[in-house]
Scaffold this motif. Structure first.
Motif, mmCIF file in Angstrom:
data_model
loop_
_atom_site.group_PDB
_atom_site.id
_atom_site.type_symbol
_atom_site.label_atom_id
_atom_site.label_comp_id
_atom_site.label_asym_id
_atom_site.label_seq_id
_atom_site.Cartn_x
_atom_site.Cartn_y
_atom_site.Cartn_z
ATOM 1 N N VAL A 79 0.717 -1.213 -0.057
ATOM 2 C CA VAL A 79 -0.176 -0.216 0.043
ATOM 3 C C VAL A 79 0.826 1.303 -0.026
ATOM 4 C CG1 VAL A 79 -1.810 1.194 1.223
ATOM 5 C CG2 VAL A 79 -1.971 -1.367 1.088
ATOM 6 N N TYR A 80 0.667 2.135 -0.739
ATOM 7 C CA TYR A 80 1.551 3.441 -1.196
ATOM 8 C C TYR A 80 0.942 4.306 -0.126
ATOM 9 C CZ TYR A 80 5.490 3.721 -4.245
ATOM 10 O OH TYR A 80 6.745 3.854 -4.868
ATOM 11 N N LEU A 81 1.637 4.889 0.993
ATOM 12 C CA LEU A 81 1.217 5.865 2.017
ATOM 13 C C LEU A 81 1.298 7.271 1.193
ATOM 14 C CD1 LEU A 81 2.415 4.524 5.167
ATOM 15 C CD2 LEU A 81 0.328 4.158 4.219
ATOM 16 N N ASP A 82 0.719 8.322 1.776
ATOM 17 C CA ASP A 82 1.007 9.733 1.601
ATOM 18 C C ASP A 82 2.568 9.940 1.710
ATOM 19 O OD1 ASP A 82 -1.375 10.301 0.631
ATOM 20 O OD2 ASP A 82 -2.021 11.606 2.191
ATOM 21 N N ASN A 83 3.070 11.021 1.124
ATOM 22 C CA ASN A 83 4.457 11.499 1.347
ATOM 23 C C ASN A 83 4.714 11.418 2.823
ATOM 24 O OD1 ASN A 83 5.042 11.795 -1.521
ATOM 25 N ND2 ASN A 83 4.302 13.724 -1.678
ATOM 26 N N ASP A 84 3.913 11.856 3.613
ATOM 27 C CA ASP A 84 4.275 12.100 5.095
ATOM 28 C C ASP A 84 3.928 10.789 5.645
ATOM 29 O OD1 ASP A 84 1.516 12.202 5.278
ATOM 30 O OD2 ASP A 84 1.302 14.483 5.769
ATOM 31 N N ARG A 85 3.447 9.805 4.960
ATOM 32 C CA ARG A 85 3.299 8.437 5.760
ATOM 33 C C ARG A 85 1.932 8.370 6.444
ATOM 34 N NH1 ARG A 85 7.192 8.963 2.875
ATOM 35 N NH2 ARG A 85 8.971 7.711 3.202
ATOM 36 N N SER A 86 0.946 9.312 6.241
ATOM 37 C CA SER A 86 -0.254 9.626 6.995
ATOM 38 C C SER A 86 -1.135 8.413 6.671
ATOM 39 C CB SER A 86 -0.900 10.732 6.699
ATOM 40 O OG SER A 86 -0.213 12.043 7.138
ATOM 41 N N VAL A 215 -7.174 3.678 14.298
ATOM 42 C CA VAL A 215 -5.697 3.930 14.245
ATOM 43 C C VAL A 215 -5.460 4.882 13.279
ATOM 44 C CG1 VAL A 215 -3.309 2.996 14.189
ATOM 45 C CG2 VAL A 215 -5.359 1.387 14.837
ATOM 46 N N ASP A 216 -5.006 6.129 13.825
ATOM 47 C CA ASP A 216 -4.966 7.133 13.064
ATOM 48 C C ASP A 216 -3.447 7.681 13.149
ATOM 49 O OD1 ASP A 216 -7.687 7.552 12.188
ATOM 50 O OD2 ASP A 216 -8.212 7.605 14.191
ATOM 51 N N TYR A 217 -2.858 8.195 12.048
ATOM 52 C CA TYR A 217 -1.596 8.784 12.018
ATOM 53 C C TYR A 217 -1.481 10.098 11.368
ATOM 54 C CZ TYR A 217 3.387 9.544 11.632
ATOM 55 O OH TYR A 217 4.811 10.300 11.735
ATOM 56 N N ASN A 218 -1.306 11.293 11.802
ATOM 57 C CA ASN A 218 -1.308 12.390 11.328
ATOM 58 C C ASN A 218 0.434 12.553 11.034
ATOM 59 O OD1 ASN A 218 -1.009 15.155 10.680
ATOM 60 N ND2 ASN A 218 -2.390 15.856 12.305
ATOM 61 N N GLY A 219 0.731 12.768 9.693
ATOM 62 C CA GLY A 219 2.040 12.774 9.432
ATOM 63 C C GLY A 219 2.658 14.130 9.434
ATOM 64 N N ILE A 245 5.696 9.906 16.580
ATOM 65 C CA ILE A 245 6.717 9.191 15.861
ATOM 66 C C ILE A 245 6.826 9.539 14.682
ATOM 67 C CG2 ILE A 245 4.904 7.026 15.540
ATOM 68 C CD1 ILE A 245 7.419 5.076 15.529
ATOM 69 N N ASP A 246 8.093 9.716 14.020
ATOM 70 C CA ASP A 246 8.078 10.024 12.712
ATOM 71 C C ASP A 246 8.175 8.627 11.780
ATOM 72 O OD1 ASP A 246 8.775 10.953 9.973
ATOM 73 O OD2 ASP A 246 10.629 12.091 10.790
ATOM 74 N N LEU A 247 6.948 8.323 10.992
ATOM 75 C CA LEU A 247 7.097 7.082 10.377
ATOM 76 C C LEU A 247 7.765 7.128 9.159
ATOM 77 C CD1 LEU A 247 3.324 5.738 10.990
ATOM 78 C CD2 LEU A 247 5.437 5.223 12.106
ATOM 79 N N SER A 248 8.198 8.468 8.628
ATOM 80 C CA SER A 248 8.833 8.857 7.386
ATOM 81 C C SER A 248 10.056 8.164 7.411
ATOM 82 C CB SER A 248 9.103 10.252 7.207
ATOM 83 O OG SER A 248 7.550 10.947 6.697
ATOM 84 N N GLY A 249 10.616 8.297 8.845
ATOM 85 C CA GLY A 249 12.213 7.642 9.278
ATOM 86 C C GLY A 249 11.886 6.235 9.461
ATOM 87 N N VAL A 250 10.636 5.774 9.956
ATOM 88 C CA VAL A 250 10.508 4.284 10.163
ATOM 89 C C VAL A 250 10.405 3.436 8.858
ATOM 90 C CG1 VAL A 250 9.094 2.481 11.264
ATOM 91 C CG2 VAL A 250 9.365 4.691 12.520
ATOM 92 N N PHE A 251 9.740 4.237 7.969
ATOM 93 C CA PHE A 251 9.681 3.652 6.599
ATOM 94 C C PHE A 251 10.124 4.570 5.797
ATOM 95 C CE2 PHE A 251 5.401 2.138 8.887
ATOM 96 C CZ PHE A 251 5.805 1.019 9.020
ATOM 97 N N SER A 252 11.458 4.124 5.345
ATOM 98 C CA SER A 252 11.989 5.046 4.276
ATOM 99 C C SER A 252 11.673 5.100 2.968
ATOM 100 C CB SER A 252 13.622 4.575 4.083
ATOM 101 O OG SER A 252 13.672 3.228 3.712
ATOM 102 N N GLU A 253 10.806 3.991 2.546
ATOM 103 C CA GLU A 253 10.066 3.807 1.471
ATOM 104 C C GLU A 253 8.471 4.231 1.715
ATOM 105 O OE1 GLU A 253 11.386 3.929 -1.450
ATOM 106 O OE2 GLU A 253 13.177 3.558 -0.776
#
Length: 678
Positions: A79-86, A215-219, A245-253
């Motif tokens: 699944v492709y997330l938004d650029n900020d992984r939201s 479960v909601d993540y605000n990037g 938590i910065d998911l952009s760092g957790v998930f580099s892709e």
């Protein structure tokens, strides 16, 4: 960050406008497009990948009622997330217990909602919800049993948050946020206290009724929130669990797998996901379980392609998709590979030595979905090489004073694969492209170009090809054309072998500012040596200015046997040099019969070589006739000894057309045709 906030706000404003527009039209509940959706009825089992003890029908069943079983279910394509992984997710679950329940019985009965960059194939055989060891990942855990040893009397203290450690660090009936495939890395956790009495429930609350989870993540703010409630679909106002938590760092892709993972301990529980909604962007008010959602449609797989590459080479593959809304491509080196080897519309392979297959999927960024199947790119590695480079360029490379009207010629390679044709590149650039860029000449080995410019350096390249491709070692040759104002008009250049000497004769029709001539010799057709010059031999001095024919001769002494070539160069008073003319004499053995060979090249421009042999001493006439039968040139009219002869005929003052070369001796005559092209 300001720019991200602006984009986020603009997105939300547009969503509100669209919702109002639909409500105004009376369409009822606005249908928001989701990445994955299951409102009611049966799950689409074709979209899910299950491992070990898991199944998909009307719901996702993660484990059967048997001890030590594990189960995982993941959305098949990433699944492709938004650029900020939201992202935002909503799911409902039900847990059942098939044996007597004791909250102090050790075990890992529960499940995890997981986002990770590899599917849970390896993790499902690990410890702790089948999640242990899967990294990078983020998970939300719901666990019914204590995770410490039963001898610990302090499990679950009054504060509802304190545990004394133990098997996994937390007590029974807890929810937590986990990271990195470690069941001990609880970023935030909470013990379940349904009675609100400040103590952890000693019964089995997770195995009672249906639980709803958001479960909601605000990037933008990097805030991950988890809300859950029993036997209700009303989203709690406050989060039960939260963590920055910065998911952009957790998930580099940006692409991740989404799904559920579980393991059964001593209580032999069964875990069922009865509803699941997922959107690849942040919904501030959460996904509504009562709204009507539409499932996003994945793009179609890219079109199949077949490519060929010579052994040891590489190839660039360009993905082509006829499906609308394709924003990205993911490349794989096997049909079951979970991690892409590259992204982008073009993939350059490593050097290939054997047949291989690559796979590619299409991705739509707005929905975050990949195509549900992969296109197959089958690359055939051929063991047959391409041809070698062409040989014997004319004009020779680095030649100067070349007639702008010259015909370019070359020889086929003498080794390797036979070419089926040639491509011509010609220009004043290096490598050449700006005049002729890859013209397919077929299998001919000469090309008559339009008149080239005077006093110009040209580059040219002949690329042989066959069914396996183009020659990869074709050199770039060059030559410089003569000054168009060079005054010498040469009409004849002839070489005659007499024993170990060669007599060279040539004729000019006119001369203007002609200083003289240079003679060059080659015995191997590659290396050329100057044998005489007007600066050292007075009989090679030019006439300066002459409007009538002038005849010159020179005898080359001690010439070795075999084929020998000669070139003649005229030099102006200002030092400018005229065109090369070339003639050839053969080895000294006397011929057995008289013969006139076909002129070469033919067609020709500006000159052609005429070779003939005499079996005995005889009177010889060689004349040129036009198509009306008129004699336009007499090249030879004298008595000659037996031997091989060669001359160059350059009819520069004659019109283009068909001519006849006629040779006559006392007992032999023949005629050959030549075509002169200007």
């Amino acid at each position: 960050m300001l720019l991200d906030n602006y984009d986020y706000c603009l997105k939300k404003v547009l969503n509100v406008i669209v919702v109002i527009f639909y409500l105004f039209l009376g369409t009822g509940v606005f249908a928001q497009e989701l990445t994955i959706v299951q409102n009611s009825g049966s799950f689409n089992s074709g979209l899910w990948q299950v491992t070990n003890n898991a199944s998909v029908s009307s719901q996702i069943d993660l484990t059967p009622a048997a001890r030590t079983q594990k189960g995982t279910a993941y959305y098949k394509q990433r699944v492709y997330l938004d650029n900020d992984r939201s992202f935002s997710a909503f799911f409902q679950f039900a847990l059942t217990n098939s044996s007597s329940y004791s909250p102090r019985t050790p075990g890992a009965d529960g499940f995890c909602f997981v986002l990770q960059t590899t599917s849970n194939t390896a993790g499902s055989s690990g410890q702790g919800m089948g999640y242990g060891g899967v990294s990078p990942s983020v998970a939300v855990e719901f666990d019914t049993y204590q995770n410490t040893y039963p001898s610990d009397p302090d499990e679950g203290n009054v504060d509802g948050k304190t545990a004394d450690g133990g098997y996994y660090g937390l007590g029974y009936n807890h929810a937590s946020i986990l990271q990195g495939g470690s069941v001990t890395n609880h970023l935030d956790y909470e013990y379940i206290d349904l009675n609100n009495d400040g103590t952890v429930d000693s019964d089995n609350p997770f195995q009672t009724g249906i639980w709803s989870v958001w479960v909601d993540y605000n990037g933008v703010s990097n805030l991950l929130e988890v809300r859950y409630v029993q036997n209700s679909t009303s989203r709690p106002a406050s989060a039960n669990l939260s963590y920055t938590i910065d998911l952009s760092g957790v998930f580099s892709e940006r692409d991740v797998f989404v799904g559920f993972s579980a393991a059964t301990g001593n209580a032999w529980s069964k875990h069922s996901i009865t509803k699941f909604l997922f959107e690849n962007s942040y919904a501030s008010s959460g996904l509504s379980s009562s709204s009507s959602y539409s499932a996003a449609t994945p793009p179609a797989a890219p079109d199949d392609q077949e490519l060929f590459v010579t052994s040891g080479g590489t190839v660039s593959i360009t993905a082509v998709s006829s499906s609308a809304g394709v924003d990205e491509y993911l490349w794989f080196d096997s049909s079951t590979s979970e991690n892409p080897i590259a992204t982008g519309s073009v993939y350059s392979t490593p050097a290939l030595s054997e047949n291989t297959i690559y796979y590619v999927t299409a991705v739509n960024n707005s929905t975050g979905l990949q195509s549900t199947s992969r296109a197959i790119i089958d690359i055939t590695v051929s063991s047959n090489p391409t041809p070698n480079a062409a040989l014997d360029p004319f004009p020779a490379t680095h030649a100067t004073g070349t007639d702008p009207n010259s015909t370019l010629s070359w020889s086929a390679p003498t080794a390797g694969e036979t070419p089926t044709g040639y491509k011509l590149y010609l220009g004043t650039d290096d490598p050449p492209t700006n005049l002729i860029n890859g013209m397919d000449l077929g299998n001919v080995t000469e090309y008559s170009s339009a008149t080239l410019g005077a006093s110009t350096l040209y580059y040219w390249q002949i690329v042989p090809y066959n069914d396996n491709g183009d020659c990869t070692t074709a050199p770039v040759w060059d030559f410089t054309t003569s000054d168009a104002s060079l005054p010498v008009e040469l009409s004849l250049f002839q070489a005659t072998r007499k024993g170990n000497t060669v007599e060279l004769v040539w004729t000019t029709e006119s001369e203007i500012d002609n200083a003289g001539f240079e003679l060059w010799r080659s015995v191997d057709q590659e290396q050329w040596q100057q044998i005489a010059s007007y600066k050292t031999h007075c009989d090679l001095l030019g006439q300066g200015f002459s409007s009538v024919s002038q005849h010159y001769s020179f005898v080359d002494m001690q010439v070795p046997e075999g084929d020998v070539r000669y070139r003649l160069l005229d030099v102006g008073i200002d030092g400018s040099k005229g065109e090369w003319l070339e003639t050839q004499v053969s080895q000294s053995a006397l011929p057995k019969q008289s013969v006139l060979y076909k002129a070469y090249p033919n067609p020709f421009n500006p000159q052609t070589t005429i070779r003939y042999e005499l079996a005995e001493k005889t009177n010889v006439q060689i004349r040129i006739f036009n198509v009306t039968g008129q004699c336009v040139a007499s090249l030879v009219d004298q008595q000659l000894d037996a031997g091989a002869y060669s001359m160059v005929w350059s009819p520069q003052n004659m019109p283009s057309g068909l001519y006849f070369v006629h040779m006559q001796t006392q007992d032999y005559q023949t005629t050959n045709r030549v075509l002169f092209l200007k």
